[in-house]
Design a protein around this motif. Structure first.
Motif, mmCIF file in Angstrom:
data_model
loop_
_atom_site.group_PDB
_atom_site.id
_atom_site.type_symbol
_atom_site.label_atom_id
_atom_site.label_comp_id
_atom_site.label_asym_id
_atom_site.label_seq_id
_atom_site.Cartn_x
_atom_site.Cartn_y
_atom_site.Cartn_z
ATOM 1 N N TRP A 175 0.828 -1.212 0.000
ATOM 2 C CA TRP A 175 0.000 0.000 0.000
ATOM 3 C C TRP A 175 0.857 1.254 0.000
ATOM 4 N N TYR A 176 2.005 1.210 0.672
ATOM 5 C CA TYR A 176 2.925 2.347 0.621
ATOM 6 C C TYR A 176 3.404 2.563 -0.818
ATOM 7 N N SER A 221 0.881 6.286 -7.193
ATOM 8 C CA SER A 221 -0.277 7.085 -7.577
ATOM 9 C C SER A 221 0.000 8.576 -7.417
ATOM 10 N N ALA A 222 0.776 8.953 -6.388
ATOM 11 C CA ALA A 222 1.148 10.365 -6.221
ATOM 12 C C ALA A 222 2.039 10.829 -7.368
ATOM 13 N N ALA A 224 0.654 4.049 -2.907
ATOM 14 C CA ALA A 224 0.467 5.475 -2.605
ATOM 15 C C ALA A 224 1.522 6.320 -3.306
ATOM 16 N N ILE A 256 -3.350 2.220 4.421
ATOM 17 C CA ILE A 256 -2.155 2.339 5.270
ATOM 18 C C ILE A 256 -2.573 2.699 6.687
ATOM 19 N N LEU A 260 -4.651 7.232 -4.604
ATOM 20 C CA LEU A 260 -3.822 7.736 -3.511
ATOM 21 C C LEU A 260 -4.618 7.808 -2.206
ATOM 22 N N SER A 305 -5.215 4.275 -0.950
ATOM 23 C CA SER A 305 -3.977 3.698 -0.417
ATOM 24 C C SER A 305 -3.671 4.270 0.969
ATOM 25 N N CYS A 306 -3.852 5.593 1.118
ATOM 26 C CA CYS A 306 -3.617 6.212 2.429
ATOM 27 C C CYS A 306 -4.582 5.659 3.483
ATOM 28 N N TYR A 307 -5.824 5.430 3.082
ATOM 29 C CA TYR A 307 -6.810 4.851 4.009
ATOM 30 C C TYR A 307 -6.394 3.444 4.425
#
Length: 193
Positions: free
Chosen positions: A18-19, A25-26, A22, A142, A135, A138-140
């Motif tokens: 997931w990192y 995608s960024a 993220a 993480i 993104l 993915s942050c969610y």
């Protein structure tokens, strides 16, 4: 004791995945924003001071990795523009109307078009929202993973104690195979003497 240790590497790999998602995608969102911004900037410069010329098609796009190219005269030089919008019936050697910016001859587009490379702007419009959604997701994930890992750390000692008390309660030998308990007995007997 084995199931918790076996599941730890897989959850760690899941978190790292997931990192990575993220970060990618960024990078995609930033890259597509820059592509769209560059196209819009070139279009604005052409609109500010357009110079019309006739260009010559020198190459047509053929599959992936091969772009069309057009040679055109600008400020006493012959420049080449790649990946411009061309009519479908264009052939090598055809003349095509182009307009470039008076202050920057490298900013060029086909006459009647808004952007130099309409496909790039369309790609940016679609991919930037998708990348931002990926993104955010993915942050969610993480955040959930870190929250779950913190809860697992807090519950690990309790689980270990539960397993230890069950094993001793069932009459299983200690981890030291009884050596420790013998020492205690000897020291206890010495103390009594």
């Amino acid at each position: 004791m084995r199931p918790p240790t076996a599941s730890r590497p897989s959850t760690a790999r899941l978190g790292r995945g997931w990192y990575l998602a993220a970060v990618l995608s960024a990078v995609l969102a930033v890259g597509m924003c820059l592509l769209g911004w560059r196209q819009a900037d070139q279009a604005d410069r052409i609109n500010a001071d357009p110079v019309k010329v006739q260009g010559t098609v020198t190459q047509l796009a053929a599959g992936t990795g091969t772009y069309s190219s057009v040679n055109y005269p600008a400020q006493g030089r012959t420049l080449t523009a790649t990946d411009l919008w061309l009519p479908e019936e264009s052939r090598v050697g055809d003349r095509i109307c182009l307009e470039y910016a008076g202050d920057d001859p490298g900013a060029v587009r086909a006459c009647g078009k808004r952007y130099p490379q309409p496909a790039g702007v369309g790609l940016a419009r679609v991919s930037v929202p998708v990348a931002l959604l990926l993104l955010a997701f993915s942050c969610y994930r993480i955040w959930l993973h870190r929250r779950g890992a913190g809860g697992a750390r807090r519950s690990r000692p309790r689980t270990t104690v539960a397993f230890a008390s069950e094993s001793f309660g069932a009459g299983m030998p200690a981890i030291s195979h009884g050596k420790r308990s013998r020492r205690r007995r000897k020291s206890g007997r010495r103390a009594l003497r």
